[in-house]
Every structure is written in structure tokens, then in C-alpha cells.
Design a protein around this motif. Structure first.
Motif, PDB file in Angstrom:
ATOM      1  N   ALA A  57      28.089 106.988  82.868  1.00  0.00           N
ATOM      2  CA  ALA A  57      27.903 106.506  81.495  1.00  0.00           C
ATOM      3  C   ALA A  57      29.261 106.394  80.802  1.00  0.00           C
ATOM      4  O   ALA A  57      29.513 105.433  80.054  1.00  0.00           O
ATOM      5  CB  ALA A  57      26.980 107.444  80.723  1.00  0.00           C
ATOM      6  N   LEU A  89      25.903 102.294  71.659  1.00  0.00           N
ATOM      7  CA  LEU A  89      25.581 103.325  72.649  1.00  0.00           C
ATOM      8  C   LEU A  89      26.133 104.703  72.278  1.00  0.00           C
ATOM      9  O   LEU A  89      25.509 105.712  72.553  1.00  0.00           O
ATOM     10  CB  LEU A  89      26.108 102.909  74.026  1.00  0.00           C
ATOM     11  N   VAL A 124      23.831 106.696  70.178  1.00  0.00           N
ATOM     12  CA  VAL A 124      22.666 107.140  70.942  1.00  0.00           C
ATOM     13  C   VAL A 124      22.991 108.417  71.704  1.00  0.00           C
ATOM     14  O   VAL A 124      22.223 109.377  71.722  1.00  0.00           O
ATOM     15  CB  VAL A 124      22.205 106.032  71.914  1.00  0.00           C
ATOM     16  N   LEU A 125      24.189 108.444  72.317  1.00  0.00           N
ATOM     17  CA  LEU A 125      24.606 109.662  73.018  1.00  0.00           C
ATOM     18  C   LEU A 125      24.731 110.824  72.044  1.00  0.00           C
ATOM     19  O   LEU A 125      24.398 111.959  72.362  1.00  0.00           O
ATOM     20  CB  LEU A 125      25.947 109.430  73.722  1.00  0.00           C
ATOM     21  N   VAL A 140      23.001 111.272  69.321  1.00  0.00           N
ATOM     22  CA  VAL A 140      21.652 111.748  69.016  1.00  0.00           C
ATOM     23  C   VAL A 140      21.165 112.658  70.139  1.00  0.00           C
ATOM     24  O   VAL A 140      20.630 113.741  69.908  1.00  0.00           O
ATOM     25  CB  VAL A 140      20.682 110.564  68.833  1.00  0.00           C
ATOM     26  N   LEU A 141      21.401 112.214  71.387  1.00  0.00           N
ATOM     27  CA  LEU A 141      20.995 113.010  72.549  1.00  0.00           C
ATOM     28  C   LEU A 141      21.661 114.386  72.509  1.00  0.00           C
ATOM     29  O   LEU A 141      21.062 115.397  72.872  1.00  0.00           O
ATOM     30  CB  LEU A 141      21.393 112.263  73.828  1.00  0.00           C
ATOM     31  N   LEU A 147      25.412 100.515  88.923  1.00  0.00           N
ATOM     32  CA  LEU A 147      25.221 101.958  88.799  1.00  0.00           C
ATOM     33  C   LEU A 147      25.641 102.452  87.421  1.00  0.00           C
ATOM     34  O   LEU A 147      24.961 103.265  86.789  1.00  0.00           O
ATOM     35  CB  LEU A 147      26.030 102.687  89.879  1.00  0.00           C
ATOM     36  N   ALA A 148      26.796 101.960  86.939  1.00  0.00           N
ATOM     37  CA  ALA A 148      27.294 102.421  85.638  1.00  0.00           C
ATOM     38  C   ALA A 148      26.303 102.058  84.536  1.00  0.00           C
ATOM     39  O   ALA A 148      25.936 102.908  83.712  1.00  0.00           O
ATOM     40  CB  ALA A 148      28.664 101.804  85.352  1.00  0.00           C
ATOM     41  N   TRP A 149      25.843 100.802  84.535  1.00  0.00           N
ATOM     42  CA  TRP A 149      24.864 100.418  83.519  1.00  0.00           C
ATOM     43  C   TRP A 149      23.563 101.171  83.722  1.00  0.00           C
ATOM     44  O   TRP A 149      22.898 101.549  82.756  1.00  0.00           O
ATOM     45  CB  TRP A 149      24.616  98.908  83.559  1.00  0.00           C
ATOM     46  N   ALA A 165      23.141 104.235  84.842  1.00  0.00           N
ATOM     47  CA  ALA A 165      23.246 105.592  84.306  1.00  0.00           C
ATOM     48  C   ALA A 165      23.077 105.581  82.793  1.00  0.00           C
ATOM     49  O   ALA A 165      22.355 106.413  82.225  1.00  0.00           O
ATOM     50  CB  ALA A 165      24.598 106.202  84.676  1.00  0.00           C
ATOM     51  N   THR A 166      23.720 104.624  82.141  1.00  0.00           N
ATOM     52  CA  THR A 166      23.597 104.556  80.689  1.00  0.00           C
ATOM     53  C   THR A 166      22.158 104.265  80.286  1.00  0.00           C
ATOM     54  O   THR A 166      21.617 104.883  79.364  1.00  0.00           O
ATOM     55  CB  THR A 166      24.521 103.459  80.138  1.00  0.00           C
ATOM     56  N   VAL A 206      19.546 106.540  77.936  1.00  0.00           N
ATOM     57  CA  VAL A 206      18.808 106.011  76.771  1.00  0.00           C
ATOM     58  C   VAL A 206      17.310 106.117  77.000  1.00  0.00           C
ATOM     59  O   VAL A 206      16.550 106.502  76.096  1.00  0.00           O
ATOM     60  CB  VAL A 206      19.228 104.553  76.502  1.00  0.00           C
ATOM     61  N   LEU A 259      15.984 109.601  76.421  1.00  0.00           N
ATOM     62  CA  LEU A 259      15.863 109.882  74.990  1.00  0.00           C
ATOM     63  C   LEU A 259      14.600 109.233  74.435  1.00  0.00           C
ATOM     64  O   LEU A 259      13.840 109.857  73.676  1.00  0.00           O
ATOM     65  CB  LEU A 259      17.098 109.357  74.247  1.00  0.00           C
TER      66      LEU A 259
END
Lengths: 336, 301
Positions: A108, A124, A127-128, A130-131, B35-37, B39-40, B44, B47
């Protein structure tokens, strides 16, 4: 209307009275200094309370017994004090959590720093945040009441497949697994997974800081040599940001070790030695909660055990934090 | 391999080594970006999953009765009145103590201090304290505030424990806010003959106040969600009255939620989800306030 002549000033109006202002400043400075000293007093207070009760504890239970007993039953009639039982649970859950948080958080961070457009980044990052700001008791609810049932359903769904796999394994020599492990209502697997989710934002934001601060000219140099974007990231950017990344991982482990609510709610209160993630265990923090919830009488052995466990926890996290600081200092790449 | 040993004609050159093989490398690139996208997206999605389950579980039992009833052994009559009042009381204590102490310490470190052993010791301590697990603060509160000072398991003991926990955060954010005030203001003040404190009080603090308040709100929102240290000092989970002084027993929202989650009945789990909705809404409001303050502050400058 009379215009006051400048030749008749009341001199006292302009007298600066420096002494009084200086005195006030000295007093304020002393008060602020005392407030700053609160942090020193806090540290001293933590060390003193932990040490005091731990020493009383060690006078009754020898250190050797504390470190080598294989059972943890300080609240029962036959008392045994094997801290290793609690430490093993804490270590196992922390390992599960870092196995989740390391790939998730690191990827990430790479995505935010290298792939996302500035606009995406702007969406983004909050959002992190908030997490990261979700209270841990909420994660505890999630682990116990959502993740564990989901995992149990998933295991049940996969049972036929896993049975075939098991049969194949058992056909091989040297391997004999009787049956599939059953996921208990309290288990360290879902506690570890959710704990991993909890520390992911920490890994992501700290690593992202480190990756983002790698100078652009290093990337440009790599591109000029004909590398692709991935090769630039894995062989130039990540090694350059290594100290920041490793220290973020260590800080995340330290956070996981000290986390309380998720493990207390989802991993249970059953001190067992071993590394089976499917059964209830008891971590150090869960023990502290268990004792303080019941009314531990001051001066009793249970009360002292509380602080002995606290000291162990404190020492482990302190060692991790110091190691992280040292690592940054030792391996930081300096540019400019 | 020795670098001087480069006589090209001696050995046949392995051409494969130098082939760029771009197609394969670009494929690897695509997998890596995916992979990078991924993981993000997973972060999200988790959450969203968390918020969704809590909303679904908790919305059914969230009504005015829930907010206006005390804890009860019957799920349909249980509510969070005592917990909400307790949270308000504890936050009052935390705000009253942590604001002057945190801001004062921040001012000392940023404006008054010289580089001496005391300052360095304080700074090392602050960065170390930020890494101490919150439950250890609970043990300190248990030994110091509950037993030694004799406050009992009261609002005051719980509040002071949380004050110690969030002080490092407040000090750091105060220092950052003070640092954003331009040095020209200080120089102008000194040039007019003001003492350092007069400059701080009349010019720097007002200029830094939005930043300080933002940090304060964020720290308080962290304190509201803390459960472990309050459990460690032994805050009760079954309280059927509102606290009426700083020395009365109390419970707070996260502890009430913890208590309900730990019960075997499904009805209480739903109550816990409703409690979480209330808690998260309060946190969301506080964060929105902090962001609003931050944005106004940035516009003014």
C-alpha cells in the motif's frame, strides 16, 4: 478640544517596568518547565511501580521458575508461573499480524508513493488514517463476531477439498495428520489477522514517508539505465528507504505486542503453551485484563504477578523500540 | 570478477545476459502494479466490510431508548446513558489537565529551552513514552492514582491515567503548531522591547492556537476510544448511575462495548454494535471538527 502637547507626558505611562515582566517571565518559564518534567516523572513512575512490585514478586517466586515453568496458573490453588506460556501466545499472534501487515502495508505504501496520482493519494491517505483511528475495541468486536464466524464458514466450505489434500499428505511417508484442525470460537488466528489489519496503517504511513523521501534523481538515474518501474522500485527505491521501512515494521510489531483489546476479546483466556493458531490462548495483555477485572487485592500474589507480567511486556516493547531507533540511526541513507 | 580482466575477444560473450527481454519484464511490472493496487484495495475493502457489518448489526437497536437507558441485565432495556455520561466526565478531566500541561510543556521545549541536559532528557522521554503500550499506563494508574493517591476507581483516576497517555501526542502537536508561526513575529516583538513571554502570550499563542486545538481534538479522540488502561485501573462495567463528582465510580463507552461483546447472547452483541455506531459517530464528528479547524487555519495564513 485641546490637543495634548507632547511636552507634558505622564512619564509613568511609558516607563517599561521591565522588572515586573521579567519576574512574570521567570515564573511562567518555571511552570512550563515543571509541566515538561511531567514526562520524566511519568517514565520514573512507570519504572518505579513496575520494579517495586516485580521485586516483591521475585522474592516469592524465583526468577528461574518464572522463566522455565511450563504452565501458567497463578490464580489457581496449585500455582505455576511460566511466563513463557503467555509470551508464546503473544509472539504467535504478533507473527501472524506482521505476516498480514508487512505485505499489505508495504505494498500500500508503494502504491501510494509510486503509483497513485496526487488526487488518488489525497483520497487514500485519509482512508488509511480512518483505519488507524478505529478504536481497538471495535477491532475486537470485528475479530470475535465477524472474522471468526467467517473463517469457520470458510473452513467448513473448504472441508471436502482439504480432506482430499489431507489424504494425499497422509499417503506420503512420515506425515500423519489425523484430522483437520477445528477453529475454536476463541482463537489466535483471527485475533492475529485483525491485529494485522490494525497495524497495517502504521506500516503503510511510516514506510510511505520513507519511500516518498527517496530523492527523485535516484529514480531518474535508474530509468536512464533502462530499468522498468518495478525494477526501479525493488532495486533502487526500496533499498534506499530500507532503514525507514524496517523501523516501521519493528514499531508495528511493538504495537502488536502491547495491543490489548483485540487479543482479550478474540483470542480467549486460556493459557496454553504451543503454537497452534486454532485454539484459545492467553497473551500477556489478556492476563493483565483478566486480573484487573476481578478485584486483585493489593499485596496478594495475583497483584504482584500483574506487575511482573507488565514488566516483561514493558521490557519487550522497550527493546523493540530501542532496536528500531538504533536501526534507523545505523542504516539511514543520507542524501543532500 | 576483476574489473581489469575485460579482454572481450578471449571468451564468447553470453548474449542472453544482455538481451533486454522487455516483454517478460513488462509483464512482471504489470503483476507488481496489480499487487500494489490490490493491497490498497484490500485495505479499503476491509474498512468497508468493518463499517458495513457494524451498521447492519447495530442499526436495529439504535434508538432513543438505547441512548437514554442505564445498563441492564435485560438486553431490550439496556442502554448507554451511564457510559455516555462517564465518557463526558472523563474527557472533561482529560481536557482540563492535559491542555495546560501539554501546551505548557510544548511552549517550554519550543520557545524557552536552551539545548541542555534537561531539554534533551525530556525529549528522549517523550519519544520513549510514545512507544509504551497503553495497558502499562493502566498499571501505573492502578498503582499511583488508585492506590497511592487514594482516588479509588474514580473518574479522576481514569482521567489522569489517560492524561499521561496522550501527553506525548499533545506536546508533539503543540510544538509543530508553534513551529509554523513565522520567526518574523518573534523578531518584531523583541524589537519593540517585549519579553519572550509577552511575545508568546500576545502573538505566538493566538497565531498557533488553531493548530494546537486541532492536535488537542485529535488527542482527545484517541483518548475516547482507549479501553485497555481504563480496564487496567479496574473501571466497572456495570454502572446504573451517572457520575456526580470526579470521585464517583464510572464506566465509559468502550468499556460498556467490551462488556457487551464478551457476553454470550446475540442481543448484547447487537447492543455492542449500536454502541460502536455511537462511539464512531462521536469520533467522526471530532475529526471533522479538527479538519475544519485545520483548513480555516491554512486559509488565514
Amino acid at each position: 478640544m485641546t490637543v495634548q502637547s507632547p511636552s507634558t507626558p505622564s512619564q509613568s505611562l511609558w516607563r517599561p517596568n521591565r522588572d515586573r515582566s521579567r519576574l512574570i517571565q521567570t515564573i511562567v518559564k518555571c511552570i512550563c518547565g515543571a509541566f515538561a518534567a511531567v514526562s520524566i516523572i511519568t517514565t520514573l513512575g512507570i519504572v518505579a511501580t513496575l520494579l517495586f512490585e516485580t521485586i516483591t514478586f521475585l522474592q516469592e517466586i524465583p526468577l528461574w521458575q518464572f522463566l522455565t515453568d511450563r504452565k501458567w496458573t497463578p490464580l489457581f490453588a496449585s500455582k505455576e508461573f511460566g511466563i513463557f506460556v503467555l509470551v508464546s501466545a503473544t509472539v504467535m499472534i504478533s507473527i501472524i499480524s506482521i505476516l498480514v501487515a508487512m505485505p499489505l502495508g508495504l505494498l500500500a505504501a508503494i502504491c501510494l508513493s509510486e503509483y497513485a496520482s496526487p488526487r488518488m493519494r489525497k483520497i487514500l491517505k485519509p482512508v488509511l488514517e480512518v483505519l488507524a483511528g478505529v478504536p481497538t475495541v471495535v477491532y475486537g468486536y470485528f475479530a470475535l463476531l465477524t472474522v471468526t464466524p467467517s473463517l469457520q464458514a470458510l473452513l467448513e466450505f473448504l472441508t471436502p477439498l482439504l480432506n482430499v489434500f489431507l489424504a494425499v499428505l497422509n499417503a506420503l511417508p512420515f506425515i500423519a495428520i489425523e484430522s483437520l484442525p477445528e477453529l475454536k470460537g476463541f482463537n489466535s488466528l483471527s485475533a492475529g489477522l485483525v491485529l494485522g489489519v490494525m497495524i497495517t496503517p502504521l506500516v503503510a504511513s511510516l514506510s510511505e514517508d520513507a519511500i516518498y523521501s527517496v530523492p527523485q534523481r535516484l529514480r531518474d538515474g535508474a530509468y536512464a539505465l533502462g530499468t522498468t518501474k518495478r525494477e526501479t522500485i525493488t532495486s533502487v527505491v526500496l533499498p534506499a528507504a530500507l532503514s525507514g521501512i524496517v523501523s516501521s515494521l519493528i514499531l508495528a510489531i511493538s504495537r502488536a505486542v502491547g495491543e490489548t483489546m483485540i487479543v482479550t476479546l478474540a483470542a480467549g483466556a486460556n493459557p496454553t503453551l504451543g503454537l497452534n493458531p486454532f485454539v484459545p490462548v492467553m497473551t500477556m495483555t489478556a492476563f493483565i485484563v483478566q486480573v484487573t477485572k476481578g478485584d486483585a487485592v493489593h499485596g496478594s500474589i495475583a497483584y504482584q504477578t500483574l506487575f511482573a507480567v507488565g514488566t516483561t511486556l514493558f521490557l519487550i516493547t522497550l527493546a523493540l523500540n530501542i532496536f528500531s531507533f538504533w536501526f534507523v540511526r545505523r542504516f539511514r541513507e543520507k542524501y543532500d | 570478477m576483476n574489473i581489469n580482466d575485460t579482454s572481450p575477444s578471449d571468451r564468447p560473450i553470453n548474449i542472453e545476459l544482455f538481451k533486454p527481454n522487455l516483454a517478460k519484464r513488462y509483464n512482471l511490472d504489470r503483476i507488481f502494479a496489480f499487487l500494489a493496487w490490490g493491497a490498497t484495495t484490500i485495505a479499503v475493502a476491509i474498512l468497508a466490510w468493518l463499517l458495513f457489518t457494524i451498521l447492519v448489526d447495530g442499526i436495529g437497536t439504535l434508538n432513543w431508548n438505547f441512548i437514554d437507558s442505564f445498563a441492564s441485565r435485560k438486553a431490550e432495556r439496556a442502554g448507554i446513558k451511564a457510559a455516555l455520561a462517564g465518557t463526558l466526565w472523563v474527557m472533561g478531566v482529560v481536557a482540563v489537565f492535559s491542555f495546560p500541561i501539554g501546551v505548557g510543556a510544548g511552549i517550554f521545549l519550543e520557545e524557552f529551552s536552551e539545548d541542555n541536559w534537561f531539554t534533551r532528557l525530556v525529549e528522549i522521554n517523550i519519544s520513549n513514552l510514545a512507544g509504551v503500550p497503553s495497558i502499562i499506563y493502566g498499571l501505573l494508574g492502578l498503582a499511583a492514582f488508585v492506590r497511592l493517591f487514594g482516588f479509588g476507581r474514580s473518574v479522576l483516576a481514569g482521567g489522569l491515567t489517560l492524561v499521561l497517555l496522550i501527553l506525548p501526542v499533545i506536546i508533539v502537536s503543540t510544538r509543530e503548531a508553534l513551529r509554523t508561526v513565522p520567526d518574523g513575529i518573534r523578531a518584531a516583538g523583541f524589537a519593540l522591547g517585549a519579553t519572550r513571554w509577552q511575545v508568546i502570550w500576545h502573538h505566538i499563542l493566538p497565531a498557533a492556537m488553531p493548530g494546537i486545538l486541532t492536535g488537542m481534538i485529535l488527542s482527545l479522540s484517541r483518548a475516547i476510544g482507549e479501553t485497555a488502561p481504563l480496564l487496567a485501573i479496574g473501571a466497572a462495567s456495570f454502572i446504573a448511575f451517572k457520575p456526580n463528582s470526579v470521585l464517583s465510580d464510572f464506566t465509559v463507552l468502550p468499556i460498556q462495548i467490551y462488556d457487551w461483546v464478551g457476553r454470550p447472547k446475540k442481543e448484547f452483541h447487537d447492543l455492542a454494535a449500536s454502541g460502536i455506531i455511537v462511539l464512531m459517530s462521536v469520533l467522526l464528528l471530532m475529526n471533522a471538527g479538527a479538519i475544519y479547524l485545520r483548513n480555516r487555519f491554512q486559509q488565514n495564513r
